[in-house]
Design a protein around this motif. Structure first.
Motif, mmCIF file in Angstrom:
data_model
loop_
_atom_site.group_PDB
_atom_site.id
_atom_site.type_symbol
_atom_site.label_atom_id
_atom_site.label_comp_id
_atom_site.label_asym_id
_atom_site.label_seq_id
_atom_site.Cartn_x
_atom_site.Cartn_y
_atom_site.Cartn_z
ATOM 1 N N THR A 94 8.497 23.499 21.941
ATOM 2 C CA THR A 94 9.325 24.710 21.900
ATOM 3 C C THR A 94 10.475 24.599 22.886
ATOM 4 O OG1 THR A 94 7.340 25.986 21.372
ATOM 5 C CG2 THR A 94 9.262 27.213 22.111
ATOM 6 N N GLU A 95 10.183 24.124 24.089
ATOM 7 C CA GLU A 95 11.235 23.962 25.093
ATOM 8 C C GLU A 95 12.250 22.913 24.646
ATOM 9 O OE1 GLU A 95 9.586 23.181 28.939
ATOM 10 O OE2 GLU A 95 8.370 24.984 28.903
ATOM 11 N N LEU A 105 13.057 22.184 21.578
ATOM 12 C CA LEU A 105 13.871 22.814 20.542
ATOM 13 C C LEU A 105 14.896 23.773 21.142
ATOM 14 C CD1 LEU A 105 11.224 23.492 17.744
ATOM 15 C CD2 LEU A 105 13.127 21.872 17.671
ATOM 16 N N ARG A 106 14.488 24.520 22.180
ATOM 17 C CA ARG A 106 15.426 25.428 22.852
ATOM 18 C C ARG A 106 16.582 24.647 23.485
ATOM 19 N NH1 ARG A 106 10.891 29.075 25.425
ATOM 20 N NH2 ARG A 106 10.628 30.536 23.714
ATOM 21 N N LEU A 107 16.264 23.519 24.141
ATOM 22 C CA LEU A 107 17.311 22.686 24.747
ATOM 23 C C LEU A 107 18.264 22.148 23.677
ATOM 24 C CD1 LEU A 107 15.333 20.639 27.432
ATOM 25 C CD2 LEU A 107 17.151 22.293 27.846
ATOM 26 N N LEU A 129 18.821 23.437 20.761
ATOM 27 C CA LEU A 129 19.566 24.575 20.232
ATOM 28 C C LEU A 129 20.718 24.942 21.170
ATOM 29 C CD1 LEU A 129 19.838 26.777 18.075
ATOM 30 C CD2 LEU A 129 18.238 28.157 19.402
ATOM 31 N N GLU A 130 20.470 24.933 22.469
ATOM 32 C CA GLU A 130 21.523 25.254 23.443
ATOM 33 C C GLU A 130 22.644 24.210 23.400
ATOM 34 O OE1 GLU A 130 23.883 27.110 25.927
ATOM 35 O OE2 GLU A 130 22.049 27.996 25.114
ATOM 36 N N ARG A 169 24.632 24.879 20.275
ATOM 37 C CA ARG A 169 25.494 26.052 20.465
ATOM 38 C C ARG A 169 26.738 25.695 21.279
ATOM 39 N NH1 ARG A 169 20.865 30.412 21.973
ATOM 40 N NH2 ARG A 169 20.287 30.966 19.842
#
Length: 114
Positions: free
Chosen positions: A10-11, A13-15, A17-18, A21
């Motif tokens: 999850t982390e 994927l968040r990285l 995604l950031e 972006r």
């Protein structure tokens, strides 16, 4: 500090995604700049104006330097003319005669064309 292996999925994927972006924001900003034609034209004109001013300044300096040098050469040559005419009187007479002949021919041609 966690290593990549220690990060949860999850982390990770968040990285990702950031990062995506941020990349997207950079791309949108670049496209916005590219599509703003009036602003780009103003920027290009300002840059061209700066280049013209800089080149004109350099050209002016060169002209002033060359004009000063040419003035010195003319002055230097003019001071040597009397000595040269004394050293080469026949050449001086021939050149003077050629100049007078040319001036006379030009005057004669001008009077004939009237």
């Amino acid at each position: 500090m966690k290593h990549r292996d220690d990060i949860s999925e999850t982390e990770a994927l968040r990285l990702e995604l950031e990062q995506t972006r941020q990349h997207l924001a950079d791309t949108v900003q670049e496209l916005t700049h590219q599509l703003n034609v009036p602003k780009r034209l103003k920027e290009s004109a300002a840059e061209a104006g700066s280049r013209v001013k800089a080149n004109a300044g350099v050209a002016g300096q060169r002209i002033r330097a060359n004009a000063g040098y040419a003035g010195l050469r003319v002055k230097d040559t003019a001071t040597h003319v009397p000595a040269l005419t004394k050293q080469h009187p026949k050449t001086t007479a021939a050149v003077g005669g050629a100049v007078l002949l040319g001036a006379g021919a030009a005057a004669w041609l001008a009077s004939r064309s009237k």
